[in-house]
Write an enzyme that holds these catalytic residues in place. Structure first.
Site, PDB file in Angstrom:
ATOM      1  CG  HIS A 197      -5.665  -2.668  -1.336  1.00  0.00           C
ATOM      2  ND1 HIS A 197      -4.712  -3.268  -0.547  1.00  0.00           N
ATOM      3  CD2 HIS A 197      -5.370  -1.347  -1.310  1.00  0.00           C
ATOM      4  CE1 HIS A 197      -3.887  -2.353  -0.070  1.00  0.00           C
ATOM      5  NE2 HIS A 197      -4.271  -1.171  -0.521  1.00  0.00           N
ATOM      6  CD  GLU A 198      -6.650   1.266  -3.967  1.00  0.00           C
ATOM      7  OE1 GLU A 198      -6.855   2.224  -3.196  1.00  0.00           O
ATOM      8  OE2 GLU A 198      -5.509   0.785  -4.140  1.00  0.00           O
ATOM      9  CG  HIS A 211      -7.414   2.435   1.189  1.00  0.00           C
ATOM     10  ND1 HIS A 211      -6.648   2.761   2.286  1.00  0.00           N
ATOM     11  CD2 HIS A 211      -6.575   1.815   0.326  1.00  0.00           C
ATOM     12  CE1 HIS A 211      -5.410   2.361   2.099  1.00  0.00           C
ATOM     13  NE2 HIS A 211      -5.334   1.774   0.913  1.00  0.00           N
ATOM     14  CB  CYS A 242      -0.889  -0.028   1.240  1.00  0.00           C
ATOM     15  SG  CYS A 242      -2.025   1.357   1.366  1.00  0.00           S
TER      16      CYS A 242
END
Length: 186
Positions: free
Chosen positions: A141-142, A145, A99
């Site tokens: 993953h994004e 966030h 990241c």
């Protein structure tokens, strides 16, 4: 314009992002800056909280993955506004993740092999895509966030947990000089 990244320890990385109600010039400028920032840091994806904005948006430069694992990069970064994930495949696979907000560290994370994402593009058009492999991993993953979740929250136990934790603390101190000690979070 390249924006300053937010790093592990910054409170915005732990907050749930607000949905975007309208695509304004401010949002268009943010997307442009995020693309510049992602490219400058050689990332494959970047979420708005990573540049200090608490809105539900991320950009990604990977279009798809071939059957033999080769990444096909987009001509220009792709935009995902207010993404919603659905239909994860049942069997998770493990893969290494890193990241931009946690520089120098990587960890193994179990994620579904396939996922469906529904989002809005920069023109306000809703689209749905079925993704798999590394491209699906980037999307998950994004999207994490945008929900205040970092890959380190999901990863398998590192080989040396004490050393890994020390590295996280070093990142927190080194990269968050604009924050007071009271503002830092884990």
């Amino acid at each position: 314009m390249i924006r300053r990244l937010e790093y592990y320890g910054s409170p915005i990385l732990r907050k749930k992002s607000s949905p975007i109600a309208e695509i304004t010039d401010e949002i268009r400028n943010l997307v442009s800056d995020m693309c510049d920032t992602m490219e400058a840091h050689r990332g494959v994806g970047l979420a708005a909280p990573q540049v200090g904005k608490n809105v539900s948006l991320f950009v990604m430069c990977v279009d798809r993955e071939t059957e033999d694992g080769e990444l096909i990069f987009s001509e220009s970064p792709r935009v995902f506004i207010n993404p919603v994930l659905s239909d994860p495949s049942e069997t998770p696979i493990i893969g290494k993740e890193g990241c931009l907000s946690i520089p120098g560290l990587r960890g193994e994370v179990f994620r579904p092999q396939k996922i469906t994402v529904t989002a809005m593009d920069l023109n306000g058009k809703i689209f749905t895509e079925h993704l798999e492999g590394f491209t699906a991993r980037i999307i998950m993953h994004e999207t994490d966030h945008l929900n205040g979740v970092l890959y380190i929250d999901l990863m398998e136990e590192p080989k040396d947990p004490k050393k890994f934790k020390a590295s996280l603390e070093k990142i927190k101190r080194r990269y968050n000089t604009h924050l007071s000690k009271e503002e830092l979070v884990s």
